[in-house]
Design a protein around this motif. Sequence first.
Motif, short mmCIF file in Angstrom:
data_model
loop_
_atom_site.label_atom_id
_atom_site.label_comp_id
_atom_site.label_asym_id
_atom_site.label_seq_id
_atom_site.Cartn_x
_atom_site.Cartn_y
_atom_site.Cartn_z
N ALA A 211 24.24 -2.04 -41.15
CA ALA A 211 23.19 -2.51 -40.24
C ALA A 211 23.72 -3.53 -39.24
O ALA A 211 23.22 -3.62 -38.11
N VAL A 212 24.73 -4.28 -39.64
CA VAL A 212 25.32 -5.28 -38.75
C VAL A 212 25.92 -4.60 -37.51
O VAL A 212 25.97 -5.18 -36.43
N ASP A 213 26.38 -3.34 -37.67
CA ASP A 213 26.90 -2.58 -36.54
C ASP A 213 25.80 -1.90 -35.74
O ASP A 213 25.78 -1.95 -34.50
N SER A 214 24.88 -1.25 -36.45
CA SER A 214 23.93 -0.36 -35.79
C SER A 214 22.82 -1.10 -35.04
O SER A 214 22.41 -0.66 -33.96
N ILE A 215 22.33 -2.19 -35.59
CA ILE A 215 21.22 -2.88 -34.95
C ILE A 215 21.61 -3.47 -33.59
O ILE A 215 20.89 -3.30 -32.60
N PRO A 216 22.75 -4.19 -33.47
CA PRO A 216 23.15 -4.64 -32.13
C PRO A 216 23.33 -3.49 -31.15
O PRO A 216 23.09 -3.64 -29.95
N ALA A 217 23.73 -2.30 -31.66
CA ALA A 217 23.93 -1.15 -30.79
C ALA A 217 22.62 -0.72 -30.13
O ALA A 217 22.59 -0.33 -28.96
N ILE A 218 21.51 -0.79 -30.86
CA ILE A 218 20.22 -0.41 -30.29
C ILE A 218 19.74 -1.46 -29.28
O ILE A 218 19.08 -1.13 -28.29
N PHE A 219 20.10 -2.73 -29.51
CA PHE A 219 19.73 -3.77 -28.54
C PHE A 219 20.42 -3.54 -27.20
O PHE A 219 20.01 -4.11 -26.18
N ALA A 220 21.48 -2.72 -27.19
CA ALA A 220 22.14 -2.39 -25.93
C ALA A 220 21.27 -1.46 -25.09
O ALA A 220 21.45 -1.36 -23.87
N VAL A 221 20.31 -0.79 -25.74
CA VAL A 221 19.44 0.17 -25.06
C VAL A 221 18.12 -0.47 -24.64
O VAL A 221 17.60 -0.22 -23.55
N THR A 222 17.57 -1.31 -25.48
CA THR A 222 16.26 -1.91 -25.21
C THR A 222 16.14 -3.26 -25.89
O THR A 222 16.74 -3.51 -26.95
N ASN A 223 15.37 -4.15 -25.28
CA ASN A 223 15.05 -5.44 -25.89
C ASN A 223 13.67 -5.46 -26.50
O ASN A 223 13.23 -6.49 -27.04
N ASP A 224 12.95 -4.35 -26.42
CA ASP A 224 11.61 -4.26 -27.00
C ASP A 224 11.75 -4.16 -28.52
O ASP A 224 12.25 -3.16 -29.04
N PRO A 225 11.33 -5.19 -29.27
CA PRO A 225 11.53 -5.19 -30.72
C PRO A 225 10.84 -4.03 -31.42
O PRO A 225 11.33 -3.52 -32.44
N PHE A 226 9.70 -3.58 -30.89
CA PHE A 226 8.98 -2.47 -31.53
C PHE A 226 9.77 -1.17 -31.38
O PHE A 226 9.85 -0.38 -32.32
N ILE A 227 10.37 -0.95 -30.23
CA ILE A 227 11.18 0.24 -30.01
C ILE A 227 12.44 0.18 -30.87
O ILE A 227 12.85 1.17 -31.48
N VAL A 228 13.08 -0.99 -30.92
CA VAL A 228 14.27 -1.17 -31.76
C VAL A 228 13.93 -0.87 -33.22
O VAL A 228 14.64 -0.13 -33.91
N TYR A 229 12.81 -1.44 -33.68
CA TYR A 229 12.41 -1.30 -35.08
C TYR A 229 12.05 0.14 -35.42
O TYR A 229 12.54 0.71 -36.40
N THR A 230 11.19 0.76 -34.63
CA THR A 230 10.71 2.10 -34.97
C THR A 230 11.81 3.15 -34.88
O THR A 230 11.89 4.05 -35.71
N SER A 231 12.68 3.05 -33.86
CA SER A 231 13.77 4.02 -33.75
C SER A 231 14.72 3.87 -34.93
O SER A 231 15.22 4.87 -35.48
N ASN A 232 14.95 2.63 -35.35
CA ASN A 232 15.82 2.37 -36.50
C ASN A 232 15.20 2.92 -37.78
O ASN A 232 15.89 3.58 -38.58
N ILE A 233 13.92 2.67 -37.98
CA ILE A 233 13.25 3.08 -39.21
C ILE A 233 13.17 4.60 -39.31
O ILE A 233 13.42 5.18 -40.39
N PHE A 234 12.84 5.28 -38.23
CA PHE A 234 12.78 6.74 -38.28
C PHE A 234 14.13 7.35 -38.62
O PHE A 234 14.21 8.34 -39.35
#
Length: 321
Positions: A211-234
């Motif tokens: 998760a330490v690798d993958s979560i910062p990677a999604i922040f490169a796409v969007t800063n919207d926490p809901f989008i970061v969270y839901t895309s990660n969870i799915f």
Amino acid sequence: MFFTQGIWPWVLFNAFVVVLLALDLGVFHRHSHTVSTREALIWSAIWIGLALAFNLGIYIFQGPDLALQFLTGYLIEKSLSVDNIFVFVLLFTYFAVAPRHQHRILFWGVLGALIMRGLLIGVGTVLLETFHWIIYLFGAFLVFTGIRMGLQKDEAVHPERNPVLKLLRRILPVSQDYDEGRFFTRHNGRLLATPLLLVLIVVETTDLVFAVDSIPAIFAVTNDPFIVYTSNIFAILGLRSLYFVFANVIHKFYYLKAGLAVILTYVGVKMLLADIFHIPTALSLLVIAIVLALAIGASVLRVRKSGGETGNKQKEPTASR
């Protein structure tokens, strides 16, 4: 109404996830059994279908920009989660976990991952909003991780070296068998942890590292926490079925790790250039899709040229460690 703002989207989404997990364990997988490839493919299609339906909902209620961010984040996390499968195969082999118990381990592992990743995403969002310069730290970390992943050779996983596992073995009495997939058992009136609990904890700590690798990677796409969270969870929700699809053939994807290294490096560079040059999300999605396609295609060609050797299927262990 803003689909990604306010408390209700979070409440409704998490309630939806809880219902899905309850149906999964309480209805569809009440009894431990070996998950077949066909069953895994069906469940993979269901989880991907749900993610795409959710993406369509974002498109309808919030527009194409956020929908594209979700899809790109989902693809990043989905591709990076494949790396987990390599480790899970080695862990289950090392601990001699019967195939019929592996879904139970992954179910509770996913549940723990949802909680941990939610906390990490919350911390990451606060840090980025408070200290904007951290985006450069995230970017540099991803570039370093991507280069290291691309250069290093495959290394053996040594669960016995896991510090959490060492600590638990010192403080918890552990039984010698799995007791039909239970996490705790009683022996002579004494409550003991089974080796299955130790496996679950190793899976959880391993996912935390990923998760330490993958979560910062999604922040490169969007800063919207809901989008970061839901895309990660799915992406994480579909990890279990993806494991049973690829567990026996994952070693054939020879160039996949190199592809993941390129993706991590790319999103790291994207973060480093965020304030200098904006790379469109659509371009990022295209780059990631092409890299994955090339890595998978090259792996398939390599297997065909080498004669299409098949891996050994998982067998029921005759004894537990």
